[in-house]
Design an enzyme around this catalytic site. Sequence first.
Site, PDB file in Angstrom:
ATOM      1  N   GLY A 148       3.174  -3.354  -4.252  1.00  0.00           N
ATOM      2  CA  GLY A 148       2.914  -3.551  -5.683  1.00  0.00           C
ATOM      3  C   GLY A 148       3.162  -2.241  -6.400  1.00  0.00           C
ATOM      4  O   GLY A 148       4.133  -2.047  -7.114  1.00  0.00           O
TER       5      GLY A 148
ATOM      6  N   TYR B  24     -11.493   6.137  -9.812  1.00  0.00           N
ATOM      7  CA  TYR B  24     -11.090   6.707  -8.508  1.00  0.00           C
ATOM      8  C   TYR B  24     -10.849   8.207  -8.553  1.00  0.00           C
ATOM      9  O   TYR B  24     -10.236   8.747  -7.626  1.00  0.00           O
ATOM     10  CB  TYR B  24      -9.789   6.078  -8.013  1.00  0.00           C
ATOM     11  CG  TYR B  24      -9.645   4.591  -8.132  1.00  0.00           C
ATOM     12  CD1 TYR B  24     -10.496   3.725  -7.440  1.00  0.00           C
ATOM     13  CD2 TYR B  24      -8.625   4.033  -8.899  1.00  0.00           C
ATOM     14  CE1 TYR B  24     -10.330   2.363  -7.539  1.00  0.00           C
ATOM     15  CE2 TYR B  24      -8.454   2.664  -8.997  1.00  0.00           C
ATOM     16  CZ  TYR B  24      -9.321   1.833  -8.307  1.00  0.00           C
ATOM     17  OH  TYR B  24      -9.140   0.488  -8.404  1.00  0.00           O
TER      18      TYR B  24
ATOM     19  N   GLY C 216       0.774  -1.237   0.000  1.00  0.00           N
ATOM     20  CA  GLY C 216       0.000   0.000   0.000  1.00  0.00           C
ATOM     21  C   GLY C 216       0.803   1.283   0.000  1.00  0.00           C
ATOM     22  O   GLY C 216       0.220   2.364   0.094  1.00  0.00           O
TER      23      GLY C 216
ATOM     24  N   TYR D 293      -1.562  -0.755 -11.849  1.00  0.00           N
ATOM     25  CA  TYR D 293      -3.020  -0.810 -12.010  1.00  0.00           C
ATOM     26  C   TYR D 293      -3.489  -0.033 -13.243  1.00  0.00           C
ATOM     27  O   TYR D 293      -4.591   0.507 -13.268  1.00  0.00           O
ATOM     28  CB  TYR D 293      -3.724  -0.300 -10.733  1.00  0.00           C
ATOM     29  CG  TYR D 293      -3.267  -1.016  -9.485  1.00  0.00           C
ATOM     30  CD1 TYR D 293      -3.642  -2.331  -9.257  1.00  0.00           C
ATOM     31  CD2 TYR D 293      -2.418  -0.406  -8.560  1.00  0.00           C
ATOM     32  CE1 TYR D 293      -3.212  -3.005  -8.124  1.00  0.00           C
ATOM     33  CE2 TYR D 293      -1.975  -1.077  -7.426  1.00  0.00           C
ATOM     34  CZ  TYR D 293      -2.370  -2.372  -7.219  1.00  0.00           C
ATOM     35  OH  TYR D 293      -1.936  -3.039  -6.113  1.00  0.00           O
TER      36      TYR D 293
ATOM     37  N   CYS E  18     -16.714   5.745 -25.953  1.00  0.00           N
ATOM     38  CA  CYS E  18     -18.046   6.346 -25.931  1.00  0.00           C
ATOM     39  C   CYS E  18     -18.524   6.478 -24.500  1.00  0.00           C
ATOM     40  O   CYS E  18     -19.457   5.781 -24.070  1.00  0.00           O
ATOM     41  CB  CYS E  18     -19.006   5.492 -26.733  1.00  0.00           C
ATOM     42  SG  CYS E  18     -18.637   5.564 -28.460  1.00  0.00           S
ATOM     43  N   GLU E  19     -17.873   7.314 -23.750  1.00  0.00           N
ATOM     44  CA  GLU E  19     -18.201   7.558 -22.341  1.00  0.00           C
ATOM     45  C   GLU E  19     -17.797   8.990 -22.029  1.00  0.00           C
ATOM     46  O   GLU E  19     -16.629   9.354 -22.249  1.00  0.00           O
ATOM     47  CB  GLU E  19     -17.345   6.672 -21.417  1.00  0.00           C
ATOM     48  CG  GLU E  19     -17.618   5.215 -21.449  1.00  0.00           C
ATOM     49  CD  GLU E  19     -18.801   4.785 -20.610  1.00  0.00           C
ATOM     50  OE1 GLU E  19     -19.189   5.514 -19.693  1.00  0.00           O
ATOM     51  OE2 GLU E  19     -19.343   3.723 -20.913  1.00  0.00           O
TER      52      GLU E  19
HETATM   53  N1  LLP Z   1      -1.433  -6.874  -0.481  1.00  0.00           N
HETATM   54  C1  LLP Z   1      -2.766  -7.003  -0.557  1.00  0.00           C
HETATM   55  C2  LLP Z   1      -3.445  -7.996   0.258  1.00  0.00           C
HETATM   56  C3  LLP Z   1      -3.495  -6.173  -1.417  1.00  0.00           C
HETATM   57  O1  LLP Z   1      -4.814  -6.294  -1.488  1.00  0.00           O
HETATM   58  C4  LLP Z   1      -2.811  -5.218  -2.211  1.00  0.00           C
HETATM   59  C5  LLP Z   1      -3.536  -4.360  -3.142  1.00  0.00           C
HETATM   60  C6  LLP Z   1      -1.406  -5.139  -2.108  1.00  0.00           C
HETATM   61  C7  LLP Z   1      -0.752  -5.985  -1.223  1.00  0.00           C
HETATM   62  C8  LLP Z   1      -0.587  -4.177  -2.916  1.00  0.00           C
HETATM   63  O2  LLP Z   1      -0.904  -2.866  -2.655  1.00  0.00           O
HETATM   64  P1  LLP Z   1      -0.018  -1.703  -3.326  1.00  0.00           P
HETATM   65  O3  LLP Z   1       1.349  -1.769  -2.702  1.00  0.00           O
HETATM   66  O4  LLP Z   1       0.038  -1.974  -4.762  1.00  0.00           O
HETATM   67  O5  LLP Z   1      -0.754  -0.452  -3.006  1.00  0.00           O
HETATM   68  N2  LLP Z   1      -6.678  -0.826  -8.283  1.00  0.00           N
HETATM   69  C9  LLP Z   1      -6.381   0.109  -7.210  1.00  0.00           C
HETATM   70  C10 LLP Z   1      -5.494  -0.536  -6.165  1.00  0.00           C
HETATM   71  C11 LLP Z   1      -6.071  -1.804  -5.592  1.00  0.00           C
HETATM   72  C12 LLP Z   1      -5.153  -2.421  -4.600  1.00  0.00           C
HETATM   73  C13 LLP Z   1      -5.602  -3.786  -4.244  1.00  0.00           C
HETATM   74  N3  LLP Z   1      -4.780  -4.453  -3.299  1.00  0.00           N
HETATM   75  C14 LLP Z   1      -5.744   1.349  -7.794  1.00  0.00           C
HETATM   76  O6  LLP Z   1      -5.583   1.423  -9.000  1.00  0.00           O
HETATM   77  O7  LLP Z   1      -5.414   2.287  -7.070  1.00  0.00           O
END
Ligand code: LLP
Length: 418
Positions: free
Chosen positions: A273, A314, A229, A370, A341-342
């Site tokens: 991530g 978002y 996160g 993402y 088309c949005e």
């Molecule tokens: N671990 C778990 C259990 C997770 O659910 C996630 C992300 C991560 C790690 C990795 O989080 P990161 O370091 O990437 O923030 N689609 C959304 C983000 C969804 C994140 C879902 N889970 C966006 O585009 O902001």
Amino acid sequence: MSISHVDLNALADKYGTPLYLYDQNAMEDKIDAYLDNFVSDRFETQVLYASKAFSCKGMIQLVKQKGMSLDVVSGGELFVAQQVGFDMKKVYFHGNNKSADEIEFALSLDVSTIVVDNYQELLLVDKLAKQLGKKIKVLFRLNIGVDAHTHKYISTALFESKFGMMPDSKAFADCMSYFSDNTNVVFDGIHCHIGSQVFEINAYKLAIDKMVDIISQWSKPLTLNIGGGFGVRYTDEDKPIDTAELCKMLIDYVHKALDDKKVKINKLLIEPGRSIVGEAGSTIYTVGFTKQIPTKSFYFVDGGMTDNIRPALYQAKYDCDVVGKQNEPKTNKVTIAGKCCESGDLIIEDVMLPDAQSGDRIVVYTTGAYGYSMSSNYNKATTPAVVFVKDGNAKVVIKRQTYQDLVANDVDDEWSKL
Ligand code: LLP
């Protein structure tokens, strides 16, 4: 204007647009910063790449080469890992609704650990492990109710979240009393993930305090996974913490929390991530038509919400430049709009840019996480090519889809029988 000494216009000419570009050197530096600094002299540490941010064979191969561990959240992500010969002893399988097929797939590959979301899942994992004659380590995903103050769709540990179990719930108590000598699941620890694009170190500290408090009830040293996160810079409003500093702060705080509670753990995990791939990625578009209406000016580009749904989903903010004109005065307030088309298909609203004409390229920064992974074929758009650039060399890691790909799964003769 270049990435790793390779000219952006030359890349766009060669590979077409829209195009996803990743600076491989930047990703490697980020991975090294995590691996070098997320270390402790008291327990083992592991950094898992959360592959949902961006997964393809090239990316997971890179993660493998760098010696990181891996977080997968579906049979598909696990399959990609299998395809590149990823060491399954470093793979953690997440998700709130894994199917029996997915669990069997993970068990048959001997993944390290299944991160169990709920009691029903624990029963299913144990049953399938018995059938396959496997023992499998499990971590429990806990919902610890920490508000990471991020967007509500990506904030995952508020009490109303669909993920995990509350520590004082009957579901979690049932899980803990389930283990016996006859079970094929082995309790290895607890996991939480408080949200994504988080900047508040205090939210992690609160999460660590809660998790250490919970883990203190068992005398055997266990695994603590504090999730991912960590926020990245999309615009000047975002002020991410330096990765090395962040890792040291997390480790120091875990040490302190363990000392306060007089607890030992065996292993500490994090699972970034976005912060591995986000800033390393950018998208190049070509401007088609431009349009002025009384209240707005548009630059229309050849992609949009099909390659980057984040602004529509978002209200995500991005920065961009007109390639080759980045030093010209930014005199025009424009909206970069896609071709779907949005009405909501806007990549950036009201950004100051120089004058651009049809054929100019726009580079949108920080699209590496993402973006591609949430792309779609809406309006039968083809997904872009993805190119990694390293030390002045470019290589395609994902080919651009073709029109033929768009109908590859359509069954030719069935519709005529209806
Ligand atoms: N671990 C778990 C259990 C997770 O659910 C996630 C992300 C991560 C790690 C990795 O989080 P990161 O370091 O990437 O923030 N689609 C959304 C983000 C969804 C994140 C879902 N889970 C966006 O585009 O902001």
